[in-house]
Design an enzyme around this catalytic site. Structure first.
Site, short mmCIF file in Angstrom:
data_model
loop_
_atom_site.label_atom_id
_atom_site.label_comp_id
_atom_site.label_asym_id
_atom_site.label_seq_id
_atom_site.Cartn_x
_atom_site.Cartn_y
_atom_site.Cartn_z
N TYR A 142 0.89 -1.16 -0.06
CA TYR A 142 -0.20 0.04 0.15
C TYR A 142 0.91 1.35 0.13
O TYR A 142 1.64 1.43 0.74
CB TYR A 142 -0.88 0.19 1.19
CG TYR A 142 -1.78 1.17 1.36
CD1 TYR A 142 -1.36 2.31 2.45
CD2 TYR A 142 -2.82 1.44 0.65
CE1 TYR A 142 -2.31 3.16 2.51
CE2 TYR A 142 -3.69 2.49 0.52
CZ TYR A 142 -3.48 3.49 1.57
OH TYR A 142 -4.26 4.47 1.78
N ASP A 237 9.57 2.74 -0.76
CA ASP A 237 8.45 3.11 0.27
C ASP A 237 9.08 2.82 1.71
O ASP A 237 8.31 1.93 2.10
CB ASP A 237 7.04 3.05 -0.44
CG ASP A 237 6.03 3.81 0.47
OD1 ASP A 237 4.85 3.15 0.22
OD2 ASP A 237 6.41 4.28 1.63
N LYS A 265 5.21 9.33 8.65
CA LYS A 265 4.94 8.74 9.92
C LYS A 265 5.85 9.31 10.88
O LYS A 265 5.97 10.57 11.45
CB LYS A 265 4.92 7.38 9.79
CG LYS A 265 3.64 6.67 9.10
CD LYS A 265 3.46 5.44 9.03
CE LYS A 265 2.53 5.04 7.81
NZ LYS A 265 1.34 4.80 8.41
P1 KE4 Z 1 -0.75 8.34 4.35
O1 KE4 Z 1 -1.22 9.15 3.11
O2 KE4 Z 1 -1.95 7.66 4.92
O3 KE4 Z 1 -0.28 9.60 5.37
O4 KE4 Z 1 0.52 7.32 4.12
C1 KE4 Z 1 0.09 6.32 2.99
C2 KE4 Z 1 1.19 5.24 3.12
C3 KE4 Z 1 2.28 5.27 2.08
N1 KE4 Z 1 3.12 4.15 2.14
C4 KE4 Z 1 3.09 3.18 3.25
C5 KE4 Z 1 4.21 2.06 3.32
C6 KE4 Z 1 1.96 3.36 4.13
O5 KE4 Z 1 1.82 2.26 4.97
C7 KE4 Z 1 1.18 4.35 4.01
C8 KE4 Z 1 0.06 4.46 5.01
N2 KE4 Z 1 -0.17 3.35 5.81
C9 KE4 Z 1 -1.44 3.17 6.49
C10 KE4 Z 1 -1.45 2.22 7.65
N3 KE4 Z 1 -0.69 0.68 7.45
C11 KE4 Z 1 -2.50 4.22 6.84
C12 KE4 Z 1 -3.52 4.26 7.91
C13 KE4 Z 1 -4.67 4.49 7.40
O6 KE4 Z 1 -4.99 4.54 6.16
O7 KE4 Z 1 -5.58 5.26 8.07
#
Ligand code: KE4
Length: 427
Positions: A142, A237, A265
């Protein structure tokens, strides 16, 4: 009625599904999402005052636990100077200098406001630099919710069993190639078919969005070799793994140098943040020095920069990562032992202070297919039983869990006691 239930009913009147991010809705595990009031170290407290040991860590940012005094102080002090200016500040230089110093492959870095923004910007940059359109990703990884990468994604997109979302035109995803994680043969085949059309591979070097799936020996090196052979860029990523599994992230741990890295994060310490960076000549193609446009009202926001700098400062304390790794090893080995003693088929992975649990008798979990064969029903039972026992895990089987610096021996042993009771009674 618990206050969370009242709040959830109210929330659903004005917010889609009552949440601002789908995975929080508890739909995969059933029941009412907890509305939280505050956090303190390794603990969170819901609006009814119930305390839980937190292993979600807001999906990764909180490596120092909730409300670390130095991070809170940095944000409060900066807030009194100014919340945002829409103009450059020295704080942005300081965080960029830290990142480029600690992640050697990043010579130049641009701050954004989320992981999604970081990966969408990195993809646009890779396409702009190479003049190519195709992007290769991996099923179960993701990278945020932008169109080009919301294909066979993990995390919330997987939780709902709709890996590819409606609303994404075929024209957009026709340039997105998908292979199975850890399957170099498929990637080699795709390069054979499309090699000179592939702008980049984007990969989570540790797949944290389908549980925690580790790269098999040779996988990341194979991706690096294929990119070099075909003139494509390798994008790591590291939104989750960056500053989580080592100071230099998974690229330091596995010794593979990507062309671009995305972060998020932890580098924001809990404030909204993302970043993308890499070789100077590639990053020079980003506006205003280059033609690839990218922008953001709150990018480099002073509060996020202050929180990120305070966070990294705490990471630089002696022996931080070895200590976190040994605590996590102790904890996850304890989970595995208790599952084995209770004859619960469980497979666990851990690296640094992130870990994953898979309810399966399989001896290996290496790809999305392996993950989908696991018992997510049993995960839901486990989740709810642990919640009752005062331990908070992700309300989805397709996430990683995290140990923070505040998860000391007492906290971990309390959590292991809960595991023992729950596994004994898990049907
Ligand atoms: P955000 O746009 O949610 O800040 O980040 C996207 C993203 C990009 N790359 C990786 C490897 C990620 O894990 C994420 C977002 N992580 C998820 C939880 N595994 C966000 C949680 C959510 O969608 O509420």
């Amino acid at each position: 009625m618990s206050h969370s239930i009242e709040l959830f009913e109210r929330a659903q009147q004005v917010i889609p599904g009552g949440v601002n991010s789908p995975v929080r809705a508890f739909q995969a595990v059933g029941g009412n999402p907890l509305f939280l009031q505050r956090g303190e170290g390794a603990y969170i407290y819901d609006v009814d005052g119930q305390r839980y040991i937190d292993f979600v860590a807001s999906w990764g940012p909180l490596i120092h636990g909730h409300c670390h005094p130095a991070i809170v102080k940095a944000v409060l002090e900066q807030a009194q100077q100014g919340m945002t200016f829409g103009a450059p500040t020295e704080l942005e230089i300081q965080l960029a200098e830290k990142i480029t110093q600690l992640v050697p492959s990043i010579e130049s870095v641009r701050m954004v406001n989320s992981g999604t923004e970081a990966t969408l910007s990195a993809i646009r940059l890779a396409r702009g630099v190479t003049g190519r359109a195709k992007i290769l990703k991996f099923a179960g990884c993701y990278h945020g919710h932008h169109d080009a990468l919301l294909v066979k994604s993990g995390s919330g997109a997987l939780t709902f069993g709709v890996p590819t979302s409606p609303g994404i035109p075929e024209s957009v995803v026709s340039d997105t190639l998908v292979a199975d994680y850890n399957n170099l043969d498929q990637v080699t085949q795709l390069f054979g078919d499309y090699g000179n059309e592939i702008a980049a591979i984007i990969v989570e070097p540790i797949a944290g969005n389908m549980g925690c799936v580790l790269p098999q020996d040779g996988f990341l090196a194979g991706l690096r070799k294929l990119c070099d052979e075909h003139g494509s860029l390798l994008i790591f990523d590291e939104v989750i793994s960056g500053f989580r599994v080592a100071m230099g992230g998974a690229q330091e741990l596995y010794g593979i140098t990507p062309d671009l890295t995305t972060l998020g994060k932890i580098i924001g310490g809990g404030m909204p943040v993302g970043a993308f960076g890499g070789k100077r000549d590639i990053m020079a193609e980003i506006s205003p020095t280059g033609p690839v446009y990218q922008a953001g009202t709150l990018s480099g926001n002073p509060l996020a920069m202050a929180a990120g700098l305070a966070t990294i400062q705490e990471l630089q304390k002696d022996n931080f990562y070895p200590e976190m790794a040994s605590r996590t090893e102790y904890f996850v080995d304890g989970i595995q032992e208790r599952a084995d003693d209770a004859n619960i088929p469980l497979h666990t992975h851990y690296v640094g202070s992130m870990f994953g649990m898979f309810f399966t008798a399989a001896k290996q979990v290496r790809s999305l297919d392996d993950v989908m064969a696991c018992d997510s029903e049993r995960y839901a039972q486990f989740f709810n039983a642990m919640l009752k026992a005062g331990v908070y895990f992700a309300p989805s089987a397709f996430e990683s869990a995290f140990v923070s610096a505040l998860h000391n021996q007492t906290v971990l042993d309390d959590a292991l006691d809960a595991f023992e009771n729950v596994f004994t009674n898990l049907k």
